[in-house]
Design an enzyme around this catalytic site. Structure first.
Site, short mmCIF file in Angstrom:
data_model
loop_
_atom_site.label_atom_id
_atom_site.label_comp_id
_atom_site.label_asym_id
_atom_site.label_seq_id
_atom_site.Cartn_x
_atom_site.Cartn_y
_atom_site.Cartn_z
N ASN A 3 -10.77 0.50 0.05
CA ASN A 3 -9.31 0.51 0.11
C ASN A 3 -8.82 -0.08 -1.22
O ASN A 3 -9.08 -1.25 -1.50
CB ASN A 3 -8.86 -0.32 1.31
CG ASN A 3 -7.35 -0.46 1.43
OD1 ASN A 3 -6.61 -0.29 0.46
ND2 ASN A 3 -6.89 -0.79 2.63
N HIS A 59 -3.39 7.05 3.22
CA HIS A 59 -3.84 5.78 2.63
C HIS A 59 -5.17 5.41 3.26
O HIS A 59 -5.32 5.50 4.48
CB HIS A 59 -2.80 4.69 2.88
CG HIS A 59 -3.29 3.33 2.49
ND1 HIS A 59 -3.76 3.06 1.23
CD2 HIS A 59 -3.42 2.18 3.19
CE1 HIS A 59 -4.15 1.80 1.17
NE2 HIS A 59 -3.95 1.25 2.34
N CYS A 89 0.81 -1.23 0.00
CA CYS A 89 0.00 0.00 0.00
C CYS A 89 0.83 1.27 0.00
O CYS A 89 0.31 2.35 -0.26
CB CYS A 89 -0.95 0.02 1.19
SG CYS A 89 -2.20 -1.28 1.08
#
Lengths: 329, 329
Positions: free
Chosen positions: A286, A256, A114
């Site tokens: 996400n 994030h 990520c």
């Protein structure tokens, strides 16, 4: 302090919206559970899109936004978790999909799950500042929907597919865009908390001992949250001690989009106001490595972030890796 | 010109030697065919080693060679084709295997297939030169033996498993080590000539339409050789036009060990002498991304390359990517 500029941004969202009602029916989850627990209301899943086709669409938009053309690129860099295929690297496939001139660009992939986009942005900014590359395409494209485990409710409903791209150039002397500082720290004691155990050399897809579950996402949400929440405060203290900004000088935070709880910790415990923090988790889910550049690109697209803003990017990724990067957009 | 130094080198070879006699029996190949066609006499295959265990062994040797300890590392970078698993990145797993201090290093992966080590060396050298990282571990570890297709004779016998590692630091003012120049060019018209179509988002391991063959290496040897041979001359002309060296100032050439034919082209057509070119293909096979740093590390280990030597690294990788890098060791 690197005199680099994000000259253009683009993104791509699959047209297929998957709502909580859809998923609650499909996975046998009580009505309202998904939004209450994860904060996600809908996410996109590919239909006929691929990692490369999504990335190419985002890249074309970023080039147009930058006022540049495909001939200007001298580096094409993928910054994603999942490649399109094992060989060659996805960046080479993206060069082909974009019909970019043969031989005019170096193509390679970065992977810090990520945190891939932030790590790649920070790393490649050094090469742009040095004049080694003049126009770098950074692209994060994640097709995660085929790796979700319906048995693992919390992660199965959290993720979505998307791509985002950025064009990195040197700042001109009259431009204020600067990459100020970045910090990345990996705590591999958390390596097993977010994992796909398959998809590599250890559990080869052709090995009869490789089970379908090994090829699906596994997440120990509470344990990651605990580890991240414990580390993020001291990490940000170290980050801010490395350069001249104070937290109060930040105009906007692009985190994030890990989970609602992670975003709440960032916003409240660290003293940001809700208006300072870009939040797209509810409508996008996400999107792994694409999440952060997608949130950034959409915020620039709708005028929430403008030239000259002091932006803090921050997040955690599997590893566990913590990352933060500060720039003047 | 970047004031960086390869402070230490290490490697790991699985103990299992696989000879041509073994493979000729196993694959039904006429005696003598393998060495005549590929130039490989033996290669190593893992038994119980993993990508990460091989990488860790190479990394420990490189640290010892550099006179540094695990606590000195502030970046751990994998530069390989195949990860150990899909999530997290292999560098995080390497941090854990090395028992490196939690949070003391940034961990991420580079992938430019066989050019991964050169691309990562060139890229990370900018960050070491800038002082962003002080001590970088670059590690290429390739477990390829489980992805070979016994039906595709020429590639099935060409490859071997191995790992190699390098420690990158800044040169001190009294040291002559310098990275002079590098060039990478990708020609994606060759993207289908060397491929593993599976192992990514496109042909997911759990997708019933994914066949075992998709998860195995495919190589159109003659077509790649033709493309590479056509491009390498003009590519090296552009490379040498970018800085002050002439071809005659090179002490030694470390090529990617792609194949005997590729090494022959480099040596003869480009005017190098046989003694100038490091050749480990016969005993190691093509070890994908680990091939080039392994050849380099072993040559340093046995005194063929010494401090102050002007070294040219050159090769091609799937993509098709051409790469060259010049440094004073």
């Amino acid at each position: 302090m690197l005199p680099v500029k994000i000259a253009g941004l683009g993104w791509y969202l699959p047209s297929q919206r998957v709502t909580n009602v859809d998923l609650e029916a499909r996975l046998g989850i009580p009505a309202g559970w998904i939004e209450r627990v994860t904060g996600v209301r809908e996410r996109r899943y590919v239909t006929d899109e691929t990692t490369v086709s999504m990335g190419a669409a985002a890249a074309r938009m970023a080039l147009e936004h930058a006022g540049l053309s495909i001939e200007d690129l001298d580096a094409i860099v993928m910054a994603s978790t999942a490649p399109q295929q094992a060989i060659p690297c996805t960046a080479a496939l993206l060069q082909r999909e974009l019909n970019a001139p043969q031989g005019a660009s170096a193509c390679f992939d970065f992977n810090a799950t990520c945190m891939s986009f932030l790590v790649a942005l920070h790393t490649m900014a050094h090469l742009v500042a040095a004049g080694t590359y003049r126009t770098v395409l950074l692209c994060s494209s994640e097709l995660v929907s085929n790796s979700l485990n319906p048995q693992e409710r919390e992660s199965a409903v959290l993720f979505g597919d998307a791509a985002a791209a950025a064009i990195i150039t040197r700042s001109q002397p009259d431009e204020q865009s600067v990459l100020w500082h970045a910090l990345f720290e990996t705590y591999s004691e958390g390596a097993d908390l977010t994992a796909i155990r398959g998809g590599g050399s250890r559990h080869h897809p052709n090995d009869p001992a490789t089970t379908p579950e090994m090829n699906l996402f596994y997440m120990n949400g509470p344990a990651i949250f605990k580890q991240g929440a414990r580390l993020i405060g001291p990490f940000l203290e170290r980050f801010f001690s490395g350069f001249t900004w104070t937290q109060s000088q930040i105009d906007i935070v692009v985190p994030h989009q890990a989970s609602r709880h992670a975003l709440d910790v960032l916003t409240k415990r660290l003293g940001f106001t809700g208006e300072q923090v870009i939040f797209n988790l509810a409508l996008r889910g996400n999107c792994v490595a694409a999440s952060l550049p997608l949130a950034f690109a959409e915020a620039v697209g709708c005028g929430q972030i403008v030239r000259g803003d002091r932006v803090l990017f921050v997040g955690t990724g599997a590893g566990l890796t913590l990352g933060a990067l500060a720039l003047t957009f």
